[in-house]
Write an enzyme that holds these catalytic residues in place. Structure first.
Site, PDB file in Angstrom:
ATOM      1  N   ILE B 162       0.758  -1.078   0.089  1.00  0.00           N
ATOM      2  CA  ILE B 162      -0.106  -0.105   0.049  1.00  0.00           C
ATOM      3  C   ILE B 162       1.091   1.242  -0.084  1.00  0.00           C
ATOM      4  CG2 ILE B 162      -1.700   1.302   1.523  1.00  0.00           C
ATOM      5  CD1 ILE B 162      -3.044  -1.113   2.212  1.00  0.00           C
ATOM      6  N   PRO B 163       0.906   1.902  -1.244  1.00  0.00           N
ATOM      7  CA  PRO B 163       1.934   2.824  -1.357  1.00  0.00           C
ATOM      8  C   PRO B 163       2.019   4.188  -0.590  1.00  0.00           C
ATOM      9  CG  PRO B 163       0.503   3.079  -3.304  1.00  0.00           C
ATOM     10  CD  PRO B 163      -0.030   1.913  -2.252  1.00  0.00           C
ATOM     11  N   CYS B 164       2.079   4.258   0.576  1.00  0.00           N
ATOM     12  CA  CYS B 164       2.101   5.568   1.212  1.00  0.00           C
ATOM     13  C   CYS B 164       3.275   6.399   1.129  1.00  0.00           C
ATOM     14  CB  CYS B 164       2.129   5.179   2.847  1.00  0.00           C
ATOM     15  SG  CYS B 164       3.365   4.153   3.625  1.00  0.00           S
ATOM     16  N   HIS B 165       4.261   5.674   0.324  1.00  0.00           N
ATOM     17  CA  HIS B 165       5.446   6.616  -0.027  1.00  0.00           C
ATOM     18  C   HIS B 165       4.999   7.483  -1.257  1.00  0.00           C
ATOM     19  CE1 HIS B 165       5.497   3.042  -2.846  1.00  0.00           C
ATOM     20  NE2 HIS B 165       6.031   3.846  -3.653  1.00  0.00           N
TER      21      HIS B 165
END
Lengths: 183, 257
Positions: B162-165
């Site tokens: 889950i690409p919180c970056h």
């Protein structure tokens, strides 16, 4: 263990996920020991044990806390386990060869002593299989698993006095059987 | 005549302990314990744990160290195995390779509804694109909750997957990351973004870009924005400025309410 069992319903009601592992710890050996007699082999008994607790966990999820607090856990677990054992016996009678293959493939967890012990289990399984269903259930739950008559009655839905006579008659039958074996 | 107590003694001796591993399998199948393994992630190896409900953790190995350290920090009991079950392994490989979740199940059952909403929204951001924290807050119908969005993303149990970056500060700076902002930059660069250029643009005050041929404005990394040629590119400090210039918001990256 009894102390654990007494406090478990309220702990399960308060936090199912935290208390559930303790329920498994407290009852898994008893369920497995009984299932060894009610199913064909260790493999099936292990399956039944796992499935029993998985179903119990799911059932707890659908009960409200009050109902969980009031649960008599051991008979409740055994109601589930006995049902699974019966289903398995039914489907096993339809494919007997697979059962034998599984028996042979069953990997004993180690030394010779274990194999001898399991021979004992197998020998009694054969004897117990000649009893009527209710007698076998009552004898195994009372004398192998160690359940009091009241809890067996709660698991099977029979009365306590019927359960007592099931055990008595079952033992009498076993005695006759062993005497015939020794003749 | 056999004595009854001998017979009942023999019956009592038929009791056997449940085999090793039974309780572990029960706890795994009820989602109370996890299995985990080590995989090759997009930027170095990572520990991945899962329950029967899906992936429960993704942790860069460099950030934790040996397996014992991972097991100690993992919230639940975790058992090491060589590989995930085949179906999960297939979806996991694909998610790592493409930067999109696809059909990879993620177990977010231990999180609050708000955290789940934030993470689900975050998972919609395509690889190679970034969005500000405020965008997630607005998209989930809670435009005031920018700070809470930041906190929820900071507790993302499955970063990278889950690409919180891909969520950055509203002022355009890359912002913080649970495993350090340099790892955040590395992940964005791995997806083809130039983090230095992004921050340079942000420093000039540019938040949005538009095309004077379509009259549409986007976040600078939106796939539609990337197609705008320099000759037709307009830059804006805010959605108000873009709208005042007669532009409308892109329907793909939705830079305005």
């Amino acid at each position: 263990m009894i102390a654990t069992l007494n406090s478990l319903p309220s702990r399960l009601a308060a936090d199912r996920d935290r208390a559930f592992p303790d329920l498994v710890h407290a009852l898994q050996d008893g369920v497995y020991s009984g299932a060894l007699q009610f199913t064909r082999n260790g493999h099936d008994a292990q399956d039944v044990t796992q499935e029993t607790f998985i179903r119990a966990y799911r059932a707890l999820g659908s009960y409200d806390p009050e109902r969980i607090s009031d649960l008599n856990l051991r008979p409740w677990i055994w109601t589930i386990a006995l049902n699974l054992c019966r289903n398995r016996a039914r489907s096993a009678s339809r494919r007997p060869e697979a059962a034998l293959a599984e028996d042979r493939a069953e990997a004993g967890p180690g030394p010779e002593a274990q194999a001898i012990a399991d021979a004992e289990v197998n020998e009694w399984r054969v004897r117990l299989s000649t009893l009527s269903g209710p007698q076998r259930t009552a004898v195994v739950l009372h004398h192998v698993v160690g359940l009091p008559y009241s809890e067996i009655a709660a698991s099977t839905g029979r009365t306590e006095s019927t359960t007592r006579s099931d055990v008595r008659r079952g033992l009498a039958r076993l005695r006759t059987l062993i005497e015939e074996e020794n003749r | 005549m056999i004595q009854e107590d001998i017979m009942t003694g023999k019956l009592a001796a038929l009791s056997r302990p449940a085999p090793d591993g039974v309780i572990e399998r029960i706890l795994i199948r009820t989602g109370l314990a996890d299995e985990y393994t080590l995989i090759e992630g997009p930027i170095g190896s990572a520990y991945v744990a899962w329950s029967d409900r899906g992936i429960t953790a993704f942790v860069p190995a460099a950030a934790v160290g040996p397996r014992s350290a991972f097991e100690a920090r993992h919230a639940r009991k975790a058992t090491y195995v060589l590989a995930p079950p085949p179906r999960l392994a297939r979806h996991l490989d694909r998610a790592v390779a493409t930067g999109r979740l696809g059909r990879l199940p993620i177990d977010l059952s231990s999180l609050s509804d708000f955290q789940r909403e934030v993470l689900r929204k975050c998972a919609e951001i395509p690889p190679g694109e970034i969005r500000p924290y405020g965008w997630i807050a607005r998209e989930i119908g809670n435009p005031g909750a920018v700070r809470a969005v930041g906190t929820a993303l900071g507790r993302n149990p499955v970063p990278v997957l889950i690409p919180c970056h891909r969520v950055v500060r509203t002022d355009g700076r890359i912002g913080s990351y649970a495993y350090g902002s340099s790892m955040k930059r590395d992940l964005l660069e791995h997806e083809g973004l130039d983090s230095a250029a992004i921050e340079a643009t942000a420093r000039r005050g540019v938040r949005l870009v538009g095309s004077d041929t379509t009259g549409i404005f986007c976040f600078p990394t939106c796939r539609n924005a990337k197609r705008i040629t320099d000759a037709h590119r307009a830059e804006f400090r805010s959605e108000e400025e873009a709208m005042a210039g007669g532009y409308r918001a892109c329907k793909v990256c939705r830079p305005a309410a």
